[in-house]
Design a protein around this motif. Structure first.
Motif, PDB file in Angstrom:
ATOM      1  N   MET A 134     -13.332   5.060  14.323  1.00 28.92           N
ATOM      2  CA  MET A 134     -12.750   4.553  15.559  1.00 28.92           C
ATOM      3  C   MET A 134     -12.062   5.668  16.340  1.00 28.92           C
ATOM      4  N   GLY A 135     -12.234   5.630  17.664  1.00 26.15           N
ATOM      5  CA  GLY A 135     -11.551   6.559  18.543  1.00 26.15           C
ATOM      6  C   GLY A 135     -10.763   5.819  19.609  1.00 26.15           C
ATOM      7  N   LEU A 136      -9.887   6.542  20.295  1.00 23.05           N
ATOM      8  CA  LEU A 136      -9.023   5.971  21.324  1.00 23.05           C
ATOM      9  C   LEU A 136      -9.273   6.693  22.644  1.00 23.05           C
ATOM     10  N   ALA A 137      -9.427   5.921  23.709  1.00 19.17           N
ATOM     11  CA  ALA A 137      -9.617   6.482  25.051  1.00 19.17           C
ATOM     12  C   ALA A 137      -8.643   5.822  26.010  1.00 19.17           C
ATOM     13  N   TRP A 138      -8.293   6.542  27.090  1.00 19.88           N
ATOM     14  CA  TRP A 138      -7.379   5.989  28.080  1.00 19.88           C
ATOM     15  C   TRP A 138      -7.846   6.302  29.493  1.00 19.88           C
ATOM     16  N   CYS A 139      -7.324   5.517  30.440  1.00 31.96           N
ATOM     17  CA  CYS A 139      -7.770   5.614  31.823  1.00 31.96           C
ATOM     18  C   CYS A 139      -6.581   5.364  32.745  1.00 31.96           C
ATOM     19  N   GLU A 140      -6.438   6.188  33.770  1.00 34.42           N
ATOM     20  CA  GLU A 140      -5.443   5.978  34.815  1.00 34.42           C
ATOM     21  C   GLU A 140      -6.094   5.617  36.143  1.00 34.42           C
ATOM     22  N   ASP A 141      -7.405   5.666  36.192  1.00 30.66           N
ATOM     23  CA  ASP A 141      -8.196   5.363  37.381  1.00 30.66           C
ATOM     24  C   ASP A 141      -8.346   3.855  37.524  1.00 30.66           C
ATOM     25  N   HIS A 148     -10.575   9.223  29.319  1.00 28.38           N
ATOM     26  CA  HIS A 148     -10.287  10.440  28.563  1.00 28.38           C
ATOM     27  C   HIS A 148     -10.139  10.056  27.092  1.00 28.38           C
ATOM     28  N   ARG A 149     -10.584  10.939  26.224  1.00 27.56           N
ATOM     29  CA  ARG A 149     -10.610  10.611  24.795  1.00 27.56           C
ATOM     30  C   ARG A 149      -9.601  11.428  23.992  1.00 27.56           C
ATOM     31  N   HIS A 150      -8.950  10.771  23.056  1.00 24.87           N
ATOM     32  CA  HIS A 150      -8.179  11.503  22.052  1.00 24.87           C
ATOM     33  C   HIS A 150      -9.163  12.306  21.214  1.00 24.87           C
ATOM     34  N   SER A 151      -8.778  13.509  20.838  1.00 27.53           N
ATOM     35  CA  SER A 151      -9.734  14.435  20.237  1.00 27.53           C
ATOM     36  C   SER A 151     -10.208  14.027  18.845  1.00 27.53           C
ATOM     37  N   ASP A 152      -9.398  13.316  18.092  1.00 23.68           N
ATOM     38  CA  ASP A 152      -9.732  12.973  16.709  1.00 23.68           C
ATOM     39  C   ASP A 152      -9.829  11.462  16.525  1.00 23.68           C
ATOM     40  N   PRO A 153     -10.541  11.021  15.506  1.00 26.19           N
ATOM     41  CA  PRO A 153     -10.564   9.576  15.219  1.00 26.19           C
ATOM     42  C   PRO A 153      -9.156   9.066  14.904  1.00 26.19           C
ATOM     43  N   ILE A 154      -8.911   7.810  15.258  1.00 28.12           N
ATOM     44  CA  ILE A 154      -7.618   7.201  14.932  1.00 28.12           C
ATOM     45  C   ILE A 154      -7.703   6.312  13.700  1.00 28.12           C
ATOM     46  N   PHE A 155      -8.935   6.024  13.233  1.00 28.32           N
ATOM     47  CA  PHE A 155      -9.102   5.101  12.100  1.00 28.32           C
ATOM     48  C   PHE A 155     -10.445   5.380  11.446  1.00 28.32           C
ATOM     49  N   ASP A 205       2.161   2.246  17.745  1.00 27.24           N
ATOM     50  CA  ASP A 205       1.991   3.196  18.841  1.00 27.24           C
ATOM     51  C   ASP A 205       0.539   3.387  19.297  1.00 27.24           C
ATOM     52  N   LEU A 206      -0.404   2.591  18.786  1.00 33.89           N
ATOM     53  CA  LEU A 206      -1.835   2.672  19.105  1.00 33.89           C
ATOM     54  C   LEU A 206      -2.528   3.872  18.459  1.00 33.89           C
ATOM     55  N   MET A 207      -1.782   4.807  17.947  1.00 35.53           N
ATOM     56  CA  MET A 207      -2.358   6.029  17.404  1.00 35.53           C
ATOM     57  C   MET A 207      -2.426   6.016  15.879  1.00 35.53           C
ATOM     58  N   ASN A 208      -1.393   5.493  15.261  1.00 35.14           N
ATOM     59  CA  ASN A 208      -1.285   5.497  13.797  1.00 35.14           C
ATOM     60  C   ASN A 208      -1.417   4.066  13.284  1.00 35.14           C
ATOM     61  N   TRP A 209      -2.443   3.835  12.473  1.00 34.84           N
ATOM     62  CA  TRP A 209      -2.771   2.488  12.016  1.00 34.84           C
ATOM     63  C   TRP A 209      -2.641   2.392  10.497  1.00 34.84           C
ATOM     64  N   LYS A 210      -2.140   1.237  10.039  1.00 35.67           N
ATOM     65  CA  LYS A 210      -1.981   0.986   8.614  1.00 35.67           C
ATOM     66  C   LYS A 210      -2.612  -0.349   8.263  1.00 35.67           C
ATOM     67  N   ARG A 211      -3.446  -0.361   7.249  1.00 34.65           N
ATOM     68  CA  ARG A 211      -4.064  -1.606   6.802  1.00 34.65           C
ATOM     69  C   ARG A 211      -3.021  -2.530   6.191  1.00 34.65           C
ATOM     70  N   LEU A 212      -3.144  -3.824   6.507  1.00 30.64           N
ATOM     71  CA  LEU A 212      -2.251  -4.794   5.884  1.00 30.64           C
ATOM     72  C   LEU A 212      -2.628  -5.067   4.439  1.00 30.64           C
ATOM     73  N   SER A 213      -3.907  -4.802   4.114  1.00 33.01           N
ATOM     74  CA  SER A 213      -4.400  -5.061   2.768  1.00 33.01           C
ATOM     75  C   SER A 213      -5.622  -4.190   2.509  1.00 33.01           C
ATOM     76  N   ASP A 214      -5.907  -3.948   1.244  1.00 37.72           N
ATOM     77  CA  ASP A 214      -7.144  -3.261   0.865  1.00 37.72           C
ATOM     78  C   ASP A 214      -8.329  -4.215   0.846  1.00 37.72           C
ATOM     79  N   GLU A 215      -8.070  -5.498   1.084  1.00 35.55           N
ATOM     80  CA  GLU A 215      -9.115  -6.514   1.074  1.00 35.55           C
ATOM     81  C   GLU A 215      -9.333  -7.061   2.490  1.00 35.55           C
TER      82      GLU A 215
END
Length: 340
Positions: A134-141, A148-155, A205-215
């Protein structure tokens, strides 16, 4: 859940609202897929992906009435750097919305004066080849054409549970109770028959994600229409019954069909055992699959956009490309008949 919502896809249109162009090199040369419909600046938008034989590319279409659509252009293309993680393509699946209520028009939400999209990308050329991240992109237009894309995957699947150890697929994400929720499906092994199920992660913060469960939280069930897949979540809140509703899809190895699940807390889900939207009869647009939903309510009617698939015919616009034996388009079903 009210009868109107549970039967919101009773009336199917017989023609696509969007289809592949068949033009070699175009983003939609082979097919269009994965609608995401929202309301912005006094008209409707449909973010969707196209497959060109190499990978996915994300585009927009616009409409005044939800029936006639105009393609506006590609908004997320494949990366120019062959060493970059998303160089094969970018499949946008969801843009952050300002409300979760299915009975309100879905409008975009700004965070830090930007619109935010999550997309996924596969590492190899071809149809969904390799494990996606997964990647994150943003737009001000405000025209939504310059992203515009964040350079690294977020998930990534790489630090996930056994059920998702091979790769990720489409997600939806939204804000609720002061944090962001991301629901996504993933698969457990590279070779068929694999299973796809749906899990959840949260973020502040939309950037750092944590799983609620391993299942996973939405799981397959043997001898059901979702025995192989519970996939492509599309989650909204039903304010009339105070439950969360997931318009996903199930797959039994032959047909993908609309799947409806409900939850009071976003963690424990109950899936209705019968398909919510069934695959069609021979020759119909959704003869093979009726899946990948985007649902909204407008003018006292539910509009259910979904990806329909059937075997190709000689006069299909995208059927002249080598290896494309399936006609895949975006179509529409409604809760009451359309006056067309």
């Amino acid at each position: 859940m009210g009868d109107t919502l549970s039967s919101s896809a009773d009336y199917k249109r017989a023609v696509p609202v969007l289809q592949g162009s068949g033009v070699s090199g175009a983003y939609d040369a082979w097919a269009v897929d994965c609608p995401f419909v929202f309301y912005h600046r006094d008209k409707f938008y449909m973010m969707h992906i196209g497959f060109d034989g190499l990978g996915y590319r994300t585009a927009l279409a616009t409409s005044e009435d939800l029936l006639e659509w105009k393609k506006e252009g590609v908004i997320l293309d494949r990366g120019e750097n062959p060493a970059h993680w998303d160089h094969v393509g970018a499949a946008g699946s969801w843009i952050l919305l300002e409300n979760n209520d299915i009975y309100e028009l879905p409008r975009l939400k700004k965070v830090d004066n930007k619109y935010w999209m999550i997309y996924h990308s596969y590492p190899e050329f071809g149809y969904e080849a390799g494990g996606a991240k997964m990647g994150l992109a943003w737009c001000e237009d405000e025209n939504l054409l310059e992203w515009h894309r964040h350079s690294d995957p977020i998930f990534s699947y790489e630090n996930g549970g056994k059920w998702e150890k091979v790769g990720l697929y489409k997600c939806c994400f939204f804000e609720s109770n002061g944090r962001y929720w991301m629901f996504y499906n993933a698969k457990d092994k590279p070779d068929w028959p694999w299973k796809e199920e749906t899990g959840v992660a949260v973020s502040n913060d939309l950037m750092n994600w944590k799983r609620l469960s391993d299942e996973p939280v939405l799981v397959t069930e043997e001898n059901s229409f979702y025995s192989q897949y519970v996939s492509d979540p599309y989650i909204r809140f039903d304010s009339r019954t105070n439950v969360w509703v997931n318009f996903g899809f199930g797959f039994d190895g032959k047909h993908a069909q609309g799947l409806l699940s409900v939850s009071s807390d976003l963690v424990k889900w109950s899936t209705i055992h019968d398909p919510w939207i069934e695959s069609g009869q021979q020759g119909q647009l959704d003869e093979t699959h009726a899946h990948k939903s985007s649902v909204l309510y407008w003018n006292d009617r539910f509009y259910h956009f979904y990806c329909a698939c059937r075997p190709s015919k000689s006069d299909d616009p995208a059927s002249n490309l080598e290896g494309n034996s399936e006609f895949r388009c975006i179509t529409l079903a409604t809760s009451v008949p359309l006056e067309v």
